[in-house]
Design a protein around this motif. Structure first.
Motif, PDB file in Angstrom:
ATOM      1  N   UNK A 178       0.833  -1.209   0.000  1.00 46.63           N
ATOM      2  CA  UNK A 178       0.000   0.000   0.000  1.00 46.63           C
ATOM      3  C   UNK A 178       0.868   1.260   0.000  1.00 46.63           C
ATOM      4  N   UNK A 179       1.919   1.264   0.813  1.00 46.16           N
ATOM      5  CA  UNK A 179       2.841   2.406   0.841  1.00 46.16           C
ATOM      6  C   UNK A 179       3.495   2.589  -0.525  1.00 46.16           C
ATOM      7  N   UNK A 180       3.975   1.489  -1.113  1.00 47.11           N
ATOM      8  CA  UNK A 180       4.659   1.575  -2.413  1.00 47.11           C
ATOM      9  C   UNK A 180       3.706   2.061  -3.498  1.00 47.11           C
ATOM     10  N   UNK A 181       2.456   1.602  -3.461  1.00 46.98           N
ATOM     11  CA  UNK A 181       1.481   2.019  -4.465  1.00 46.98           C
ATOM     12  C   UNK A 181       1.213   3.513  -4.370  1.00 46.98           C
ATOM     13  N   UNK A 182       1.129   4.037  -3.157  1.00 49.99           N
ATOM     14  CA  UNK A 182       0.904   5.470  -2.986  1.00 49.99           C
ATOM     15  C   UNK A 182       2.107   6.270  -3.486  1.00 49.99           C
ATOM     16  N   UNK A 183       3.311   5.770  -3.245  1.00 51.58           N
ATOM     17  CA  UNK A 183       4.497   6.465  -3.742  1.00 51.58           C
ATOM     18  C   UNK A 183       4.533   6.465  -5.268  1.00 51.58           C
ATOM     19  N   UNK A 260      13.673   4.151  -8.309  1.00 52.48           N
ATOM     20  CA  UNK A 260      13.748   5.447  -7.628  1.00 52.48           C
ATOM     21  C   UNK A 260      13.582   5.280  -6.127  1.00 52.48           C
ATOM     22  N   UNK A 261      12.908   4.209  -5.721  1.00 53.84           N
ATOM     23  CA  UNK A 261      12.704   3.911  -4.309  1.00 53.84           C
ATOM     24  C   UNK A 261      12.435   2.426  -4.180  1.00 53.84           C
ATOM     25  N   UNK A 262      13.060   1.802  -3.203  1.00 54.23           N
ATOM     26  CA  UNK A 262      12.854   0.382  -2.910  1.00 54.23           C
ATOM     27  C   UNK A 262      12.114   0.285  -1.583  1.00 54.23           C
ATOM     28  N   UNK A 263      10.977  -0.412  -1.567  1.00 53.26           N
ATOM     29  CA  UNK A 263      10.120  -0.489  -0.388  1.00 53.26           C
ATOM     30  C   UNK A 263      10.104  -1.914   0.140  1.00 53.26           C
ATOM     31  N   UNK A 264      10.365  -2.070   1.433  1.00 57.65           N
ATOM     32  CA  UNK A 264      10.358  -3.393   2.063  1.00 57.65           C
ATOM     33  C   UNK A 264       9.686  -3.294   3.423  1.00 57.65           C
ATOM     34  N   UNK A 295       8.980  -0.255   6.069  1.00 51.30           N
ATOM     35  CA  UNK A 295       7.622  -0.076   6.557  1.00 51.30           C
ATOM     36  C   UNK A 295       7.404  -0.974   7.769  1.00 51.30           C
ATOM     37  N   UNK A 296       7.086  -0.402   8.928  1.00 49.11           N
ATOM     38  CA  UNK A 296       6.923  -1.239  10.128  1.00 49.11           C
ATOM     39  C   UNK A 296       5.649  -2.065  10.090  1.00 49.11           C
TER      40      UNK A 296
END
Length: 302
Positions: A178-183, A260-264, A295-296
């Protein structure tokens, strides 16, 4: 300190500063991100960092070593830099007489996200700041973005045109995706979702007629997990799906070179030193070629 009044909505984006050039470049990136989110930017300087350095801070701020800046000079320089980049941005700044990891974790309780650099003002400060980034990523209640690699001082415009997210072992936990999709939506870029998978060696060396069978089953399971993780992603976001055989850390490190950003997600566990990051997130924070957002997950899922 209220430096400028502009757009204001939601919890602020917090960036840690220390007067070094890398931390000022982090202010650039954080200012872009705050504008994307439509939230204020908050600069925090934990002044106990001063015990490690003196003249190097002055040099980073363009001052002669004989006239080191005060803590207020440090946050003022960061504020001026953010406003020069985005004049309409609302910026606040504060000096905190505390160790940085404690100050930033506390700030994160009322932040939309925390932004940190990875290099400090010298060899000693570099090691310190690296440990601070790891400690904050392991304990913060909000997303922590660590500016690894060559981020070109900018969150926008995008350089590679994609946000990469690693889908972990619990695809039903959608906080990371969800965080990655918003970014991706904020930047107008594609969302690339990656699920690494491995087939245990003992399952791939059985009967000759079964060669390829176990591997196919694991790959199909990875594809199903990817679909589960993507179930709530809005249809207007371009999604690219990848299942890759290999260790998750290696697969995501490879992907970071074109992101541009890696989300884990933060798979945290209780250890003898308290909450600890999982091995994948820990490795990415050390070696990623692009900024990493951790992301916690309160329940410990990755």
């Amino acid at each position: 300190m209220n430096a400028s009044v502009g757009r204001d909505g939601g919890e602020p984006l917090v960036v840690g500063v220390d007067g070094s050039e890398p931390s000022l470049r982090a202010v650039d990136w954080a200012a872009d991100e705050a504008v994307l989110r439509g939230v204020p930017l908050r600069l925090v300087y934990a002044c106990l960092w001063d015990r490690y350095e003196g003249g190097a801070v002055a040099q980073g701020l363009g001052r002669p070593p004989a006239a080191p800046p005060s803590p207020r000079d440090v946050v003022d320089a960061g504020t001026e830099r953010a406003l020069a980049r985005h004049p309409g941005l609302r910026v606040t700044a504060d000096v905190v007489d505390e160790e940085p990891e404690y100050a930033l974790v506390r700030e994160g309780r009322k932040a939309s996200a925390l932004v940190l650099g990875t290099r400090g003002r010298s060899g000693v400060a570099e090691m310190l700041l690296g440990s601070v980034s790891l400690a904050v990523a392991a304990h913060a209640d909000c997303p922590v973005i660590v500016l690894r690699g060559s981020h070109d001082n900018q969150a926008t415009p995008p350089v590679h045109g994609r946000i990469v997210v690693g889908v972990g072992e619990d695809p039903k936990n959608s906080a990371t995706v969800r965080f990655a999709a918003e970014e991706a939506r904020r930047r107008g870029v594609a969302l690339e979702t990656v699920r690494a998978w491995r087939c245990p060696a003992h399952e791939s060396t059985g009967h000759p007629l079964l060669v390829g069978g176990p591997e196919r089953l694991y790959e199909e399971r990875a594809a199903e997990e990817l679909e589960t993780a993507l179930r709530d992603v809005p249809e207007d976001i371009e999604v690219r799906r990848r299942t890759v055989e290999g260790h998750a850390r290696r697969v995501l490190l490879d992907a970071s070179h074109q992101a541009d950003l890696l989300v884990v997600g933060a798979r945290r566990g209780e250890g003898h030193l308290g909450l600890q990051l999982g091995r994948v997130a820990h490795g990415l924070l050390h070696h990623s070629a692009c900024p990493v957002a951790v992301i916690p997950h309160p329940d410990g899922a990755a």
